[in-house]
Write a protein that holds these residues in place. Structure first.
Motif, PDB file in Angstrom:
ATOM      1  N   ALA A 118     -17.065 -38.601  41.577  1.00 23.77           N
ATOM      2  CA  ALA A 118     -18.091 -37.752  42.204  1.00 23.77           C
ATOM      3  C   ALA A 118     -17.483 -36.826  43.255  1.00 23.77           C
ATOM      4  O   ALA A 118     -17.984 -35.726  43.495  1.00 23.77           O
ATOM      5  N   GLN A 119     -16.389 -37.273  43.883  1.00 22.45           N
ATOM      6  CA  GLN A 119     -15.727 -36.440  44.900  1.00 22.45           C
ATOM      7  C   GLN A 119     -14.729 -35.460  44.284  1.00 22.45           C
ATOM      8  O   GLN A 119     -14.008 -34.770  45.005  1.00 22.45           O
ATOM      9  N   GLY A 120     -14.636 -35.466  42.953  1.00 25.58           N
ATOM     10  CA  GLY A 120     -13.789 -34.484  42.289  1.00 25.58           C
ATOM     11  C   GLY A 120     -12.406 -34.962  41.872  1.00 25.58           C
ATOM     12  O   GLY A 120     -11.596 -34.184  41.391  1.00 25.58           O
ATOM     13  N   VAL A 121     -12.118 -36.257  42.035  1.00 25.96           N
ATOM     14  CA  VAL A 121     -10.822 -36.779  41.567  1.00 25.96           C
ATOM     15  C   VAL A 121     -10.832 -36.793  40.037  1.00 25.96           C
ATOM     16  O   VAL A 121     -11.840 -37.134  39.411  1.00 25.96           O
ATOM     17  N   GLU A 122      -9.728 -36.376  39.428  1.00 27.42           N
ATOM     18  CA  GLU A 122      -9.638 -36.388  37.970  1.00 27.42           C
ATOM     19  C   GLU A 122      -9.579 -37.825  37.461  1.00 27.42           C
ATOM     20  O   GLU A 122      -8.812 -38.636  37.998  1.00 27.42           O
ATOM     21  N   PRO A 123     -10.345 -38.131  36.400  1.00 28.53           N
ATOM     22  CA  PRO A 123     -10.315 -39.502  35.867  1.00 28.53           C
ATOM     23  C   PRO A 123      -8.905 -40.024  35.577  1.00 28.53           C
ATOM     24  O   PRO A 123      -8.587 -41.176  35.879  1.00 28.53           O
ATOM     25  N   GLU A 124      -8.027 -39.149  35.023  1.00 29.17           N
ATOM     26  CA  GLU A 124      -6.662 -39.623  34.686  1.00 29.17           C
ATOM     27  C   GLU A 124      -5.901 -40.012  35.956  1.00 29.17           C
ATOM     28  O   GLU A 124      -5.080 -40.925  35.942  1.00 29.17           O
ATOM     29  N   VAL A 125      -6.170 -39.265  37.022  1.00 26.89           N
ATOM     30  CA  VAL A 125      -5.473 -39.563  38.284  1.00 26.89           C
ATOM     31  C   VAL A 125      -5.941 -40.916  38.809  1.00 26.89           C
ATOM     32  O   VAL A 125      -5.140 -41.767  39.196  1.00 26.89           O
ATOM     33  N   PHE A 126      -7.259 -41.145  38.791  1.00 26.01           N
ATOM     34  CA  PHE A 126      -7.763 -42.429  39.247  1.00 26.01           C
ATOM     35  C   PHE A 126      -7.211 -43.558  38.370  1.00 26.01           C
ATOM     36  O   PHE A 126      -6.759 -44.593  38.869  1.00 26.01           O
ATOM     37  N   LEU A 127      -7.237 -43.339  37.051  1.00 22.18           N
ATOM     38  CA  LEU A 127      -6.772 -44.394  36.145  1.00 22.18           C
ATOM     39  C   LEU A 127      -5.297 -44.727  36.366  1.00 22.18           C
ATOM     40  O   LEU A 127      -4.899 -45.893  36.274  1.00 22.18           O
ATOM     41  N   ALA A 128      -4.501 -43.707  36.691  1.00 20.50           N
ATOM     42  CA  ALA A 128      -3.082 -43.980  36.960  1.00 20.50           C
ATOM     43  C   ALA A 128      -2.955 -44.912  38.162  1.00 20.50           C
ATOM     44  O   ALA A 128      -2.174 -45.867  38.160  1.00 20.50           O
ATOM     45  N   GLY A 129      -3.765 -44.660  39.190  1.00 19.12           N
ATOM     46  CA  GLY A 129      -3.745 -45.523  40.365  1.00 19.12           C
ATOM     47  C   GLY A 129      -4.251 -46.916  40.039  1.00 19.12           C
ATOM     48  O   GLY A 129      -3.678 -47.930  40.456  1.00 19.12           O
ATOM     49  N   ALA A 130      -5.339 -46.981  39.274  1.00 16.73           N
ATOM     50  CA  ALA A 130      -5.906 -48.283  38.909  1.00 16.73           C
ATOM     51  C   ALA A 130      -4.928 -49.069  38.038  1.00 16.73           C
ATOM     52  O   ALA A 130      -4.812 -50.292  38.160  1.00 16.73           O
ATOM     53  N   ASN A 131      -4.206 -48.366  37.191  1.00 14.11           N
ATOM     54  CA  ASN A 131      -3.249 -49.072  36.334  1.00 14.11           C
ATOM     55  C   ASN A 131      -2.098 -49.666  37.131  1.00 14.11           C
ATOM     56  O   ASN A 131      -1.384 -50.548  36.671  1.00 14.11           O
ATOM     57  N   ARG A 132      -1.933 -49.177  38.339  1.00 19.01           N
ATOM     58  CA  ARG A 132      -0.895 -49.744  39.194  1.00 19.01           C
ATOM     59  C   ARG A 132      -1.476 -50.844  40.089  1.00 19.01           C
ATOM     60  O   ARG A 132      -0.853 -51.864  40.305  1.00 19.01           O
ATOM     61  N   ASN A 133      -2.696 -50.647  40.588  1.00 21.15           N
ATOM     62  CA  ASN A 133      -3.111 -51.492  41.715  1.00 21.15           C
ATOM     63  C   ASN A 133      -4.506 -52.099  41.604  1.00 21.15           C
ATOM     64  O   ASN A 133      -4.999 -52.654  42.578  1.00 21.15           O
ATOM     65  N   SER A 134      -5.144 -52.055  40.447  1.00 19.01           N
ATOM     66  CA  SER A 134      -6.479 -52.671  40.335  1.00 19.01           C
ATOM     67  C   SER A 134      -6.382 -54.195  40.430  1.00 19.01           C
ATOM     68  O   SER A 134      -5.365 -54.793  40.074  1.00 19.01           O
ATOM     69  N   ARG A 135      -7.479 -54.813  40.860  1.00 23.14           N
ATOM     70  CA  ARG A 135      -7.530 -56.278  40.928  1.00 23.14           C
ATOM     71  C   ARG A 135      -7.548 -56.911  39.533  1.00 23.14           C
ATOM     72  O   ARG A 135      -7.249 -58.092  39.393  1.00 23.14           O
ATOM     73  N   ASP A 136      -7.930 -56.136  38.517  1.00 23.17           N
ATOM     74  CA  ASP A 136      -8.054 -56.743  37.190  1.00 23.17           C
ATOM     75  C   ASP A 136      -6.718 -57.125  36.552  1.00 23.17           C
ATOM     76  O   ASP A 136      -6.691 -57.936  35.627  1.00 23.17           O
ATOM     77  N   HIS A 137      -5.614 -56.572  37.030  1.00 20.26           N
ATOM     78  CA  HIS A 137      -4.320 -56.913  36.413  1.00 20.26           C
ATOM     79  C   HIS A 137      -4.012 -58.399  36.522  1.00 20.26           C
ATOM     80  O   HIS A 137      -3.385 -58.989  35.655  1.00 20.26           O
ATOM     81  N   SER A 138      -4.449 -58.982  37.621  1.00 16.87           N
ATOM     82  CA  SER A 138      -4.155 -60.405  37.799  1.00 16.87           C
ATOM     83  C   SER A 138      -5.242 -61.264  37.166  1.00 16.87           C
ATOM     84  O   SER A 138      -5.153 -62.483  37.173  1.00 16.87           O
TER      85      SER A 138
END
Ligand code: TEU
Length: 546
Positions: free
Chosen positions: A386-406
């Protein structure tokens, strides 16, 4: 020296029950599943399990939203199953440390159901209510940790309640004496069932003053912890670990100082946060800075050298997989996983292993947001898009640091779904289970599991690993982490290469000479030469040969 306690030489193992072992094929792990895998944990040599919440819960935050503190979620089992887990673990010399989530309850707890229906019941005072602002809006603009405002309006009572996390997790009002008494009684009830202690979720929030907008380490925190100690813990030989995202080296000993009568140790996150973007937060990737990481890690070694005690960890259910985040989950995965373990397990404190870490499990590689399950990741995705971040950019961050990896299923074997379930798991299994799994690791002569087992045993058998003083070596080195431990005339030195290149360093004469190796990733060495050469992600731990 502190009076020796059982947890000074013990290693903890965190079980995230939803993802550990599923006994009935519903795709969700459960308590009978844990019981069936106790052999794995006793082979590893751990002293206790930290069990993430198994209480009754609507599972909005996977059990960190409790609707009945004295019952078990049906998907995980029954109270009888829990008693059996406590007893079976005990037979193997393993204690069960339960998660205590008392900063907030679930909105579906009976207390909150009563509290939200009427101002005229005792339970109303168990939560934090404020009148609307003049314009009818919330009392202030505080934001909740999982996105959105921290205040939610309840028309029935014409007030807003405070929730530090999601609206499904209303904060308990610790100022209310009756509420505190209920919590203490519930804690005694669990301890009387034979558990070995508590890991206390976000405990540094309980002393908050919402009107002053002080949430962490508020004015009443230590008064409440001392009261809890008096009412519940005093005279019982149990372990308490407080989780705190705010504790610093200035405040650390207030929780775990020997004469404080509060907690035994804290999970603190300064070394973890070094890996997060300072302004953009955890979903904005940032290259790992070893020097800053070492500064944070060794500051706590210094702090706890004379007083207090430390909880050592790199992973938990809120963090990415350590081998992916701090090291290399590709070509060097096995040695890198061992090196992270060498470092953590030879520091002073009580180490914690997160399920799957002992076989070098890695981050997931999710391509779409709908593969994620965690409310933190999903809510922040919505907000940031909603703030204008590109989905791919967010996903790259989530793929590094989301809680779901563990939180992807534990990989036991090469069977479908890694042997975790015969059904469909609640979150996708990492497809690399065909290669990375417990059976495959154990079959390897130099398994990661065997390395962990060795390290855990070193702590049990060597006074110096448990109690030796830590001194960091080479603090400014951007690729090598090194330290020594000393106790009386005994000394251990540890060198770890955090890079994927060969590194050569000149050693001072006092560190050279014949050695006896305690742990290694590549080759056992008989001596340290003036030029120390370390292969990519190599680590060694040794003591000078007598
Ligand atoms: O986590 C504490 C906490 O502050 C987290 O929100 C943390 O900031 C986040 O996970 C970092 O990404 C504890 C539990 O460990 C977590 O699982 C719960 O969701 C949270 O409390 C609320 O109970």
């Amino acid at each position: 020296e502190p009076t020796e306690r059982w947890w000074h030489r013990a290693t903890g193992y965190q079980v995230y029950p939803r993802s550990f072992a599923d006994s009935d094929g519903d795709g969700m792990g459960d308590i009978p599943g844990i019981i069936s895998r106790l052999g794995h944990l006793s082979d590893l040599g751990i002293g206790f399990i930290w069990l993430s919440p198994v209480y009754a819960s609507p599972m909005i935050d996977n059990g960190y939203d409790i609707s009945d503190y004295r019952d078990i979620a049906p998907e995980f089992g029954t109270l009888d199953d829990m008693d059996q887990l406590i007893a079976s673990a005990r037979e193997r010399g393993i204690g069960i440390v339960m998660d205590l989530v008392v900063n907030h309850s679930s909105a579906l707890h009976d207390w909150f159901k009563a509290a939200r229906a009427s101002r005229d019941c005792p339970e109303h005072g168990y939560y934090i209510w404020r009148d609307p602002a003049a314009d009818g809006g919330p009392p202030d603009d505080a934001r909740a940790a999982f996105g959105g405002p921290a205040w939610t309006f309840v028309p029935e009572v014409g007030q807003y309640y405070f929730h530090y996390f999601s609206p499904a997790q209303p904060d308990l009002n610790w100022q209310n004496r009756a509420l505190r008494a209920e919590i203490y009684e519930m804690m005694r009830w669990w301890l009387d069932r034979g558990i070995a202690g508590f890991r206390m979720d976000v405990i540094s929030l309980i002393g908050k003053d919402v009107d002053a907008r002080i949430y962490e380490e508020g004015p009443d925190l230590h008064r409440f912890l001392q009261e809890m100690h008096r009412e519940v813990l005093s005279g019982r030989d149990v372990l308490t670990i407080g989780e705190s995202w705010s504790v610093s080296t200035e405040t650390g000993l207030l929780y775990c100082g020997r004469d404080r009568d509060e907690l035994d140790m804290v999970f603190e996150f300064s070394h973890i946060r070094e890996g997060w973007h300072p302004e953009l937060g955890k979903f904005a990737p940032k290259p790992f800075d070893l020097v800053a990481f070492k500064r944070a890690l060794f500051a706590w070694q210094d702090l706890t050298s004379e007083d207090g005690w430390h909880a050592l960890f790199l992973s938990n259910h809120d963090l990415p997989r350590q081998v992916s985040f701090y090291a290399d989950d590709g070509a060097h995965r096995c040695v890198a996983a061992k090196t992270l373990a060498t470092v953590l397990h030879l520091l002073k404190g009580t180490p914690f292993v997160y399920q799957g870490e002992e076989i070098g499990m890695t981050n997931a590689r999710f391509e779409r947001i709908d593969q994620y399950r965690d409310l933190e990741t999903l809510n922040h995705f919505e907000e940031q898009i909603a703030q204008g971040v590109e989905p791919e950019v967010f996903l790259a961050g989530a793929n590094r640091n989301s809680r779901d990896h563990s939180r992807t299923p534990m990989q036991w074997s090469a069977a479908p779904q890694g042997g975790f379930t015969t059904g469909t798991p609640w979150i996708e299994t990492n497809p690399n289970f065909t290669e990375i799994n417990v059976e495959a690791d154990l079959a390897h002569p130099e398994s990661i599991f065997a390395h962990y087992r060795r390290l855990i045993r070193l702590r049990q058998e060597n006074e110096i690993v448990a109690f030796g003083q830590t001194t960091q070596l080479m603090p400014d080195d951007p690729e090598i982490l090194a330290f020594e431990r000393r106790l009386g005339g005994d000394r251990i030195v540890v060198f770890a290469n955090f890079s994927d290149r060969v590194q050569t360093r000149a050693l001072p004469a006092e560190l050279t000479g014949p050695v006896h190796c305690l742990a290694w990733t590549h080759a056992e060495r008989e001596a340290l030469a003036g030029d120390l050469v370390l292969a990519p992600f190599e680590s060694i731990a040794c003591r000078p040969a007598a």
